[in-house]
Design an enzyme around this catalytic site. Structure first.
Site, PDB file in Angstrom:
ATOM      1  N   HIS A 224       8.214   1.883   0.078  1.00 20.05           N
ATOM      2  CA  HIS A 224       7.822   2.772  -1.019  1.00 20.05           C
ATOM      3  C   HIS A 224       8.756   3.955  -1.200  1.00 20.05           C
ATOM      4  O   HIS A 224       8.603   4.722  -2.138  1.00 20.05           O
ATOM      5  CB  HIS A 224       6.397   3.291  -0.812  1.00 20.05           C
ATOM      6  CG  HIS A 224       6.301   4.294   0.303  1.00 20.05           C
ATOM      7  ND1 HIS A 224       6.239   3.924   1.624  1.00 20.05           N
ATOM      8  CD2 HIS A 224       6.294   5.646   0.290  1.00 20.05           C
ATOM      9  CE1 HIS A 224       6.196   5.002   2.370  1.00 20.05           C
ATOM     10  NE2 HIS A 224       6.230   6.064   1.600  1.00 20.05           N
TER      11      HIS A 224
HETATM   12  C1  UD1 Z   1       3.743   9.869  -0.919  1.00 21.54           C
HETATM   13  C2  UD1 Z   1       4.487  10.811   0.019  1.00 21.54           C
HETATM   14  C3  UD1 Z   1       5.183   9.996   1.095  1.00 21.54           C
HETATM   15  C4  UD1 Z   1       4.211   9.070   1.789  1.00 21.54           C
HETATM   16  C5  UD1 Z   1       3.547   8.209   0.741  1.00 21.54           C
HETATM   17  C6  UD1 Z   1       2.559   7.248   1.329  1.00 21.54           C
HETATM   18  C7  UD1 Z   1       5.424  12.859  -0.920  1.00 21.54           C
HETATM   19  C8  UD1 Z   1       6.675  13.508  -1.374  1.00 21.54           C
HETATM   20  N1  UD1 Z   1       5.517  11.553  -0.671  1.00 21.54           N
HETATM   21  O1  UD1 Z   1       4.728   9.083  -1.579  1.00 21.54           O
HETATM   22  O2  UD1 Z   1       5.710  10.879   2.063  1.00 21.54           O
HETATM   23  O3  UD1 Z   1       4.910   8.271   2.712  1.00 21.54           O
HETATM   24  O4  UD1 Z   1       2.873   9.062  -0.179  1.00 21.54           O
HETATM   25  O5  UD1 Z   1       2.045   6.410   0.346  1.00 21.54           O
HETATM   26  O6  UD1 Z   1       4.412  13.501  -0.791  1.00 21.54           O
HETATM   27  N2  UD1 Z   1       0.387   6.077  -7.482  1.00 21.54           N
HETATM   28  C9  UD1 Z   1      -0.669   5.327  -7.929  1.00 21.54           C
HETATM   29  N3  UD1 Z   1      -1.878   5.534  -7.324  1.00 21.54           N
HETATM   30  C10 UD1 Z   1      -2.060   6.410  -6.327  1.00 21.54           C
HETATM   31  C11 UD1 Z   1      -0.954   7.175  -5.891  1.00 21.54           C
HETATM   32  C12 UD1 Z   1       0.252   6.984  -6.471  1.00 21.54           C
HETATM   33  O7  UD1 Z   1      -0.551   4.513  -8.822  1.00 21.54           O
HETATM   34  O8  UD1 Z   1      -3.188   6.531  -5.804  1.00 21.54           O
HETATM   35  C13 UD1 Z   1       1.720   5.853  -8.090  1.00 21.54           C
HETATM   36  C14 UD1 Z   1       2.022   6.775  -9.249  1.00 21.54           C
HETATM   37  O9  UD1 Z   1       2.737   6.032 -10.190  1.00 21.54           O
HETATM   38  C15 UD1 Z   1       2.909   7.823  -8.637  1.00 21.54           C
HETATM   39  C16 UD1 Z   1       3.649   7.022  -7.562  1.00 21.54           C
HETATM   40  O10 UD1 Z   1       2.701   6.060  -7.104  1.00 21.54           O
HETATM   41  O11 UD1 Z   1       3.755   8.392  -9.569  1.00 21.54           O
HETATM   42  C17 UD1 Z   1       4.113   7.838  -6.405  1.00 21.54           C
HETATM   43  O12 UD1 Z   1       3.056   8.620  -5.824  1.00 21.54           O
HETATM   44  P1  UD1 Z   1       3.401  10.002  -5.090  1.00 21.54           P
HETATM   45  O13 UD1 Z   1       2.181  10.587  -4.511  1.00 21.54           O
HETATM   46  O14 UD1 Z   1       4.214  10.854  -5.976  1.00 21.54           O
HETATM   47  O15 UD1 Z   1       4.392   9.579  -3.916  1.00 21.54           O
HETATM   48  P2  UD1 Z   1       4.391   8.339  -2.938  1.00 21.54           P
HETATM   49  O16 UD1 Z   1       5.551   7.489  -3.283  1.00 21.54           O
HETATM   50  O17 UD1 Z   1       3.060   7.671  -2.847  1.00 21.54           O
END
Ligand code: UD1
Length: 387
Positions: A224
């Site tokens: 991810h």
């Molecule tokens: C975040 C953390 C990362 C951790 C990871 C575990 C930061 C900078 N990154 O990354 O350290 O390893 O979580 O998963 O805090 N999304 C969904 N549903 C959700 C959550 C996210 O669809 O419940 C999608 C959205 O499109 C979002 C993308 O995932 O834009 C990324 O989510 P985000 O929380 O920004 O970062 P992660 O890549 O999940």
């Protein structure tokens, strides 16, 4: 007169946070006269499979406060957390804010508290990849520098903090609360082979164990990190490698929403008969799959540690790791994202086989939360001093 309980706020935001907070809440919950706990969920992760399923699997209480910040750029996430968390701090006036790990919610909450002179305790402090292109590295460094008590999981954490000028008396080497959760729930995962059996049967056409009563090997994958999945050519290279690994052993890949989105946006595909794409899994299902895997390929931080504890070979598709103990013990190996490098390392790791007899890292003994709560109790004796 009876002493007032010590008010603490715990923060969870994203998937890797829940398993680190659960043992702390359980430990403090044993002594409700001493600790008054509030659980805040920032809502950084909000899908059922990225959030709610963990509360169920880990037996955690539902959050007292939900900030609902959702997805967005780093600046958007930080600023939404800062604005919505400040009133919670004003209202609850905790003696301690306890934050875990390195996600955006960790730093934003720590910063809000530090500006209000509320003491911050950081669990999993001191880890450093020395790679400032990772958002988590910035979160780690800044969170540590606004914390009053820093709880480390491995000796490198203590060294890093001292090298950055953080006074040694603020730092406590306590072990790993994520391993507290794993060691508590592992016996349940041992008995629960349903998911492994099912997936084994899907990928092999039967669900028989081999002659030694073991599952046939399979490779479990998670990916991810923006560096691996946001660049279409990098993602395509890794997916190509997984298809080649799957020529020898089935590949099971629970896909993070960020990665799923990138695969779809870029019209990438893997042959489903080779690489089995799954929805994100809950804690117990993932632990079951990880426990029985012949190899794990990942870019996660926590999974490097969990495979080390379990003695499962792990390849980390990154140029660096903030968790060097996993490399020193030999379970984990860094691999470049080039297809041939991943395939070669996977073949090597699969032929090495099980490492299950390894001794886990020091203090990864299921008692980290106990130590943290003891230290917080001791530090709370001086709470009239300003921080
Ligand atoms: C975040 C953390 C990362 C951790 C990871 C575990 C930061 C900078 N990154 O990354 O350290 O390893 O979580 O998963 O805090 N999304 C969904 N549903 C959700 C959550 C996210 O669809 O419940 C999608 C959205 O499109 C979002 C993308 O995932 O834009 C990324 O989510 P985000 O929380 O920004 O970062 P992660 O890549 O999940």
């Amino acid at each position: 007169m009876k002493n007032q309980p010590i008010r603490v706020i715990h923060v969870v935001g994203a998937r890797p946070n829940y398993m680190k907070v659960a043992p702390l809440m359980r430990e403090m919950g044993r002594n409700p006269d001493k600790w008054q706990q509030t659980l805040v969920h920032t809502g950084q992760h909000y899908d059922y499979r990225m959030s709610q399923v963990f509360f169920e699997d880990l037996g955690m209480p539902q959050p007292d406060v939900y900030l609902g910040v959702g997805s967005g750029s780093h600046a958007e996430q930080y600023s939404r957390v800062l604005q919505s968390f400040e009133p919670v701090l004003k209202d609850r006036q905790p003696a301690w804010l306890i934050v875990v790990g390195d996600v955006n919610s960790t730093l934003a909450c720590a910063l809000a508290a530090a500006q209000m002179h509320i003491r911050v305790a950081h669990v999993e402090a001191g880890l450093r990849s020395f790679d400032r292109t990772m958002p988590e590295e910035i979160n780690r460094v800044l969170t540590d520098h606004v914390s009053e008590l820093l709880f480390t999981t491995e000796p490198s954490g203590n060294r890093n903090l001292v090298n950055e000028g953080i006074p040694e008396e603020k730092v406590r080497f306590v072990g790993n609360t994520m391993i507290d959760t794993l060691s508590t729930l592992l016996p349940r995962a041992e008995g629960k082979r349903t998911l492994a059996d099912l997936l084994h049967s899907v990928t092999n056409g039967n669900n028989d164990d081999d002659e030694a009563g073991q599952h046939k090997p399979y490779t479990l994958v998670t990916l991810h990190r923006p560096q691996n999945v946001d660049d279409p050519s990098a993602l395509s290279e890794i997916l190509g490698a997984l298809e080649r690994v799957a020529e020898d052993v089935p590949v099971l890949f629970p896909v993070h929403p960020r990665t799923r989105k990138r695969i779809e946006e870029n019209h990438l595909a893997v042959r489903p008969e080779r690489v089995r794409l799954l929805e994100p899994l809950g804690y117990m299902d993932f632990l079951t799959l990880m426990r029985h895997a012949g190899l794990v390929i990942t870019d996660s931080g926590g999974i490097q540690e969990e495979t080390t504890y379990l003695g499962v070979p792990c390849l980390t598709v990154r140029p660096n790791t903030e968790r060097p103990i996993t490399i020193e013990l030999g379970t984990n190996r860094l691999v470049q994202r080039e297809s041939s490098a991943i395939v070669h390392a996977a073949h090597e790791a699969l032929s090495t086989g099980s490492l299950k007899q390894l001794t886990p890292p020091p203090l990864w003994d299921g008692k980290a939360a106990e130590r943290i709560v003891m230290h917080l109790g001791q530090a709370s004796a001086h709470l009239s001093d300003p921080c």
